[in-house]
Structure formats: C-alpha cells, structure tokens
Design a protein around this motif. Structure first.
Motif, PDB file in Angstrom:
ATOM      1  N   GLY A  88      48.617  43.194  26.523  1.00 45.05           N
ATOM      2  CA  GLY A  88      48.609  42.020  25.655  1.00 45.05           C
ATOM      3  C   GLY A  88      49.233  40.777  26.262  1.00 45.05           C
ATOM      4  N   LYS A  89      49.282  40.708  27.602  1.00 45.86           N
ATOM      5  CA  LYS A  89      49.874  39.549  28.265  1.00 45.86           C
ATOM      6  C   LYS A  89      48.790  38.581  28.731  1.00 45.86           C
ATOM      7  N   HIS A  90      49.038  37.289  28.565  1.00 46.67           N
ATOM      8  CA  HIS A  90      48.152  36.287  29.139  1.00 46.67           C
ATOM      9  C   HIS A  90      48.337  36.274  30.653  1.00 46.67           C
ATOM     10  N   ILE A  91      47.293  35.873  31.385  1.00 42.29           N
ATOM     11  CA  ILE A  91      47.291  36.100  32.823  1.00 42.29           C
ATOM     12  C   ILE A  91      46.839  34.861  33.594  1.00 42.29           C
ATOM     13  N   PHE A  92      47.634  34.503  34.593  1.00 39.68           N
ATOM     14  CA  PHE A  92      47.200  33.578  35.638  1.00 39.68           C
ATOM     15  C   PHE A  92      47.148  34.399  36.922  1.00 39.68           C
ATOM     16  N   CYS A  93      45.981  34.449  37.564  1.00 44.70           N
ATOM     17  CA  CYS A  93      45.810  35.285  38.755  1.00 44.70           C
ATOM     18  C   CYS A  93      45.253  34.454  39.899  1.00 44.70           C
ATOM     19  N   GLU A  94      45.846  34.603  41.062  1.00 44.45           N
ATOM     20  CA  GLU A  94      45.295  33.961  42.237  1.00 44.45           C
ATOM     21  C   GLU A  94      43.918  34.536  42.544  1.00 44.45           C
ATOM     22  N   LYS A  95      43.092  33.711  43.169  1.00 48.53           N
ATOM     23  CA  LYS A  95      41.747  34.170  43.523  1.00 48.53           C
ATOM     24  C   LYS A  95      41.806  35.101  44.732  1.00 48.53           C
ATOM     25  N   PRO A  96      40.772  35.934  44.934  1.00 48.16           N
ATOM     26  CA  PRO A  96      39.738  36.301  43.976  1.00 48.16           C
ATOM     27  C   PRO A  96      40.246  37.413  43.066  1.00 48.16           C
ATOM     28  N   LEU A  97      39.565  37.610  41.971  1.00 49.07           N
ATOM     29  CA  LEU A  97      39.941  38.697  41.061  1.00 49.07           C
ATOM     30  C   LEU A  97      39.744  40.050  41.746  1.00 49.07           C
ATOM     31  N   ASP A  98      38.673  40.162  42.508  1.00 48.45           N
ATOM     32  CA  ASP A  98      38.416  41.350  43.325  1.00 48.45           C
ATOM     33  C   ASP A  98      37.269  41.013  44.272  1.00 48.45           C
ATOM     34  N   LEU A  99      37.068  41.841  45.283  1.00 47.85           N
ATOM     35  CA  LEU A  99      35.974  41.632  46.235  1.00 47.85           C
ATOM     36  C   LEU A  99      34.716  42.372  45.824  1.00 47.85           C
ATOM     37  N   SER A 100      34.818  43.200  44.775  1.00 51.62           N
ATOM     38  CA  SER A 100      33.683  43.966  44.271  1.00 51.62           C
ATOM     39  C   SER A 100      33.163  43.345  42.982  1.00 51.62           C
ATOM     40  N   LEU A 101      31.891  43.033  42.961  1.00 47.83           N
ATOM     41  CA  LEU A 101      31.277  42.454  41.766  1.00 47.83           C
ATOM     42  C   LEU A 101      31.395  43.410  40.580  1.00 47.83           C
ATOM     43  N   GLU A 102      31.150  44.679  40.824  1.00 50.16           N
ATOM     44  CA  GLU A 102      31.227  45.677  39.753  1.00 50.16           C
ATOM     45  C   GLU A 102      32.626  45.731  39.159  1.00 50.16           C
ATOM     46  N   ARG A 103      33.639  45.702  40.029  1.00 50.49           N
ATOM     47  CA  ARG A 103      35.020  45.773  39.551  1.00 50.49           C
ATOM     48  C   ARG A 103      35.388  44.520  38.761  1.00 50.49           C
ATOM     49  N   VAL A 104      34.952  43.362  39.211  1.00 47.05           N
ATOM     50  CA  VAL A 104      35.226  42.118  38.478  1.00 47.05           C
ATOM     51  C   VAL A 104      34.638  42.184  37.081  1.00 47.05           C
ATOM     52  N   LEU A 105      33.418  42.656  36.961  1.00 45.43           N
ATOM     53  CA  LEU A 105      32.777  42.758  35.646  1.00 45.43           C
ATOM     54  C   LEU A 105      33.539  43.712  34.734  1.00 45.43           C
ATOM     55  N   GLU A 106      34.020  44.813  35.298  1.00 50.51           N
ATOM     56  CA  GLU A 106      34.818  45.763  34.511  1.00 50.51           C
ATOM     57  C   GLU A 106      36.091  45.105  33.976  1.00 50.51           C
ATOM     58  N   VAL A 107      36.784  44.388  34.853  1.00 52.47           N
ATOM     59  CA  VAL A 107      38.052  43.779  34.468  1.00 52.47           C
ATOM     60  C   VAL A 107      37.840  42.678  33.437  1.00 52.47           C
ATOM     61  N   LEU A 108      36.804  41.878  33.616  1.00 54.84           N
ATOM     62  CA  LEU A 108      36.536  40.802  32.662  1.00 54.84           C
ATOM     63  C   LEU A 108      36.220  41.365  31.278  1.00 54.84           C
ATOM     64  N   GLU A 109      35.603  42.520  31.238  1.00 55.85           N
ATOM     65  CA  GLU A 109      35.320  43.163  29.945  1.00 55.85           C
ATOM     66  C   GLU A 109      36.628  43.613  29.289  1.00 55.85           C
TER      67      GLU A 109
END
Length: 335
Positions: A88-109
C-alpha cells in the motif's frame, strides 16, 4: 501541513541525490532508508534518517511509510515496486521498471490493483530547457512538427561491469531519449530503425553491447525523429533537443559551466558543457520529486506513469531487434 513519510531504497549516486533533495523539502519526513552497504547506511544516519536497514523487506515494515523511492539496481526494480504496491505504499522508481516487457506488464497490473500511485524517474522531462521545448511545441510556436532531433552523448563510458547488467545502450542510456522523443511532441512511435557500432572501447563490444548509435523513429502520423548517441564525448556531457515544424524550429542546447566567450588571436573559446548528469540535471531531480509529492498531496495523475515507462521500453526493445536484424521494426512486433 501533514508531512509525507518517505523511505529511500538504494543510496548510490542517484539515491544520495534524491535523499538530499527530500531532506530539503519542507512537507516531507524521511523516516527510513535501506542499502546492503554499511557505509551507505551510515550516510543516511549521518543525515538524521531514524531507521536504516540492510534489506528492502525489513525497511517496508520497520516504521510507518507512505511513499518509497526506489533507487536500487535495475534488476531489483520490478520486485521492489511489486512489494511496495502490495504493502500500500506510493512509489517513485528510477527507470527502467524492468528489462522484460512481460515483467513490466505484470508489475503494472499489481500497481493498478493495489490502488497506489507510481511515478518513473525520467528526469529529463523536468529539465527547464526541455520543458520549454515541449511548451512551445504544445502552443503551436513551431506549427506542425516534422522532425525531432535528439543528441545524447556521455562524457565517458561506464565500467564494463555496469554495462553487462544495465540492459545495454538502448535500455540504459537511449531509453531517456526515447521518452524525450514521445514527450516533446506528445506522439507515439510506430517504427524504429537502429544502427550501432563499437567505436569507443572494444571491451564494450566484448560485453555484447555497442557504444555509438543512430536511431530513426517514425511516429504514428509520419513525423520522424533522429537520435544520436555516444558513450564518450571528449568535450563533456552533450544534451540537445530540436523540433522543426511548419512554422519554425525550437532548440534546446547544452548547459555550460559559465557563459563567458574569449576572443583572441588563437580563436574563439568558451566553457565546456556541464560534466555529467548529476550536474546537468541537478534542478530537474528536485523538480521531479516536487511534482511527485504534489501528485500525492493533491491526488492528481503522476507526470510520468507506468505507461510512459512501458512505451519507452517497447521502443528500446524494437531498437535492439532492429540492430540485430538490420531492418525497421514496428512497435506492434514487440509483444
């Protein structure tokens, strides 16, 4: 006014910059920090951070936290964003979120389902020079954009040990330029054509990367962008943007150590550009955090969200595919 309780994860170069900026922000209280390095934890303690831990998981539960800044190595970003969102924490993350497109989609969900805010650290959007370019384009000062030119050259290549884990030139360095290409004209990219070479250091090639590149982007409306990159510019950090349109052109040039120009019988001489990103984007780092905090306080949309990171990653993956296959690659091919 109630202060936002922050934790900082990762106290390397950029983590220290963010920590110092947060400590100077009146409506923020930095309550925790984490890093596996004892010297980095001591750095936080010396600046009055009350809780320090050597693991991210321990930091999340060590004290009440509302927002987390993730400045750790790239291969930890996705896991730490996911853990923060579920907590439940708000997040500021340095780029990139990940190098895998599949993993990024999972995390964004996960982020979406957790109902927390996520902002990615594409700091160049907050540079006053580049923001001015975007503002003038938005206000029709150059008419319909036809061509975008972006030059991004580092003063020196990072260690090969860093390059091996970074995702390579396109996903580590050029990804900022891919984001800028979308930002300055507010258009999506449809096709990517990349050419690259090893011209700076043979060791970079031995590590499986390139150090010099030219990338041509075609937007969905046919507008084009040209990006040129080098890992090493002998004269310093070279950061320029230009948008040419039906009514004119707007340029943003380098920032320099000072504005003097010396004229003599040897020629005309001026100061070199600011040395590297920590100097060039010092104020941009402050501005992006202030915008993030303002979004938390006002409940407004983040100025750089997960989709912005996703689109830049797609462009980067298309550039890699283009380089490997020596052909233009549609963004629609990246799935």
């Amino acid at each position: 006014m109630k202060k936002v309780k922050f934790a900082v994860a990762g106290l390397g170069r950029i983590g220290k910059i963010h920590l110092e900026n947060l400590l100077q922000t009146p409506n923020v209280d930095v309550v925790a920090a984490t890093d596996p390095d004892k010297d980095c934890l001591q750095y936080a303690k010396d600046r009055g951070v009350p809780t320090t831990t050597d693991t991210f998981e321990e930091m999340l539960v060590s004290t009440p936290i509302e927002a987390v800044l993730i400045c750790t190595p790239t291969d930890t970003h996705a896991d730490y964003v996911e853990l923060s969102a579920k907590a439940g924490k708000h997040i500021f993350c340095e780029k990139p979120l990940d190098l895998s497109l599949e993993r990024v989609l999972e995390v964004l969900e996960v982020v979406k389902n957790s109902n927390v805010k996520l902002m990615l650290g594409f700091n160049r959007r907050f540079d006053k020079e580049f923001r001015k370019v975007r503002e003038l384009v938005k206000n029709d000062a150059v008419g319909l954009p036809h061509l975008v030119k972006i030059t991004s050259r580092d003063p020196g290549a990072p260690p090969v040990s860093y390059i091996e884990k970074s995702g390579g030139l396109f996903l580590d360095m050029t990804i900022h330029d891919f984001d800028m290409a979308r930002f300055v004209v507010a258009k999506e990219v449809e096709e990517v054509y990349a050419k690259g070479a090893v011209l700076v250091d043979p060791a970079i090639g031995e590590a499986g990367d390139i150090d010099t590149a030219v990338v041509t982007l075609t937007y969905v409306d046919g507008t084009m962008a040209i990006i040129d990159n080098s890992r090493e510019a002998s004269y310093g950090y070279d950061q320029r943007v230009e948008v040419f349109g039906s009514k004119g052109m707007v340029q943003s040039n380098n920032n320099f150590h000072d504005s003097h120009t010396l004229y003599n019988d040897q020629g005309i001489h001026a100061a070199l550009p600011l040395h590297f990103f920590l100097e060039r984007y010092r104020e941009a780092y402050k501005t992006e955090l202030l915008d993030f905090i303002q979004g938390l306080e006002n409940g407004t949309l983040m100025p750089v969200d997960g989709n912005d990171g996703l689109q830049s990653l797609k462009i980067g993956l298309a550039a890699l595919k283009s380089l490997k296959e020596n052909r233009p690659v549609k963004i629609s091919e990246i799935v």
